[in-house]
Scaffold this motif. Structure first.
Motif, PDB file in Angstrom:
ATOM      1  N   TYR A  50       0.830  -1.201   0.000  1.00 51.43           N
ATOM      2  CA  TYR A  50       0.000   0.000   0.000  1.00 51.43           C
ATOM      3  C   TYR A  50       0.868   1.256   0.000  1.00 51.43           C
ATOM      4  N   ALA A  53       2.192   1.688  -3.477  1.00 54.92           N
ATOM      5  CA  ALA A  53       1.134   2.083  -4.401  1.00 54.92           C
ATOM      6  C   ALA A  53       0.757   3.551  -4.218  1.00 54.92           C
ATOM      7  N   HIS A 113      -4.649  -9.091  -4.233  1.00 55.91           N
ATOM      8  CA  HIS A 113      -4.941  -7.768  -3.675  1.00 55.91           C
ATOM      9  C   HIS A 113      -3.757  -6.823  -3.857  1.00 55.91           C
ATOM     10  N   THR A 114      -2.582  -7.263  -3.496  1.00 56.82           N
ATOM     11  CA  THR A 114      -1.408  -6.394  -3.583  1.00 56.82           C
ATOM     12  C   THR A 114      -1.028  -6.125  -5.038  1.00 56.82           C
ATOM     13  N   MET A 117      -3.287  -3.354  -6.161  1.00 58.33           N
ATOM     14  CA  MET A 117      -2.914  -2.034  -5.648  1.00 58.33           C
ATOM     15  C   MET A 117      -1.784  -1.410  -6.452  1.00 58.33           C
ATOM     16  N   LEU A 132      -7.167   2.649  -4.399  1.00 57.35           N
ATOM     17  CA  LEU A 132      -6.506   2.692  -3.094  1.00 57.35           C
ATOM     18  C   LEU A 132      -7.395   3.249  -1.990  1.00 57.35           C
ATOM     19  N   GLY A 203     -11.339  -2.506  -5.385  1.00 56.88           N
ATOM     20  CA  GLY A 203     -10.607  -2.363  -4.126  1.00 56.88           C
ATOM     21  C   GLY A 203     -11.465  -2.749  -2.933  1.00 56.88           C
TER      22      GLY A 203
END
Length: 222
Positions: A50, A53, A113-114, A117, A132, A203
């Motif tokens: 995160y 990103a 998920h990652t 992102m 995000l 997201g």
């Protein structure tokens, strides 16, 4: 823009709040293995990604103020990683995990998920902003719910205290992010606005998939 996203977020947030993972965390009945899965994947994979990103999204912002907000958030998130590592060590001790356990690879839902992102800001700034936002916004909403409804003195009360953001700075950051979303939604083309909304929905779905993966302790089958 935020009203449109709030309408999308509402049903998903309701399902997240009432998910057996958070319900079990609130009353202390959550299996310790599920909490460990969540905390380890979060500290070692989700939060570091995160931060990267956010930095990537800030780098492609058209307006300096937007880039400054996102890059400042990225810096603060990078700065929190050592604290998360320390808290993960404390949790391991509390749960009786062996010291110095090797870091695990991202589980399948967390890998997806990652990857999402990191990919969202590469599509466009609006896509990154939308993709995000759920992690930022939903963390505050879930934390507020945990504070309000958890059972004081229950098994995981101490972990809840450290998980929920302290002070007003995080609330101010979420408010500033939502202001940014309103500005971007009001200035971008209809196509970019659509991409912002589509990435926000993705997201939000990944936020649900993360907690569901922790509840079921989903891993690689091969």
């Amino acid at each position: 823009m935020r009203e449109e996203l709030s309408a999308i977020a509402g049903p998903i947030l309701a399902r997240i709040r009432e998910h057996p993972f958070w319900a079990g965390l609130r009353d202390g009945t959550l299996p310790s293995a599920s909490l460990w899965y969540f905390a380890e994947q979060d500290a070692r994979h989700v939060v570091p990604t995160y931060a990267r990103a956010l930095a990537r999204c800030g780098a492609v912002a058209d307006h300096d103020a937007h880039g400054a907000l996102l890059c400042s958030a990225a810096s603060a998130t990078f700065g929190s990683l050592s604290r998360l590592d320390s808290e993960l060590t404390k949790l391991a001790e509390a749960l009786g995990k062996p010291p110095g356990a090797a870091a695990v690879t991202p589980a399948p839902p967390i890998h997806a998920h990652t990857s999402f992102m990191l990919a969202a800001p590469a599509a466009s700034f609006a896509s990154g902003v939308g993709g995000l936002l759920p992690m930022t916004w939903f963390h505050l909403e879930v934390s507020d719910d945990l504070r309000e409804r958890h059972e004081p003195g229950s098994r995981y009360a101490a972990w809840i205290d450290q998980y929920c953001p302290e002070g007003g700075f995080y609330r101010e950051y979420v408010a500033a992010y939502l202001d940014l979303v309103d500005e971007v939604g009001g200035q971008c083309s209809a196509g970019e606005r659509g991409r912002l909304v589509d990435h926000f929905l993705l997201g939000a779905r990944y936020e649900f998939s993360f907690v569901d993966a922790a509840w079921q302790r989903k891993g690689w089958s091969v």
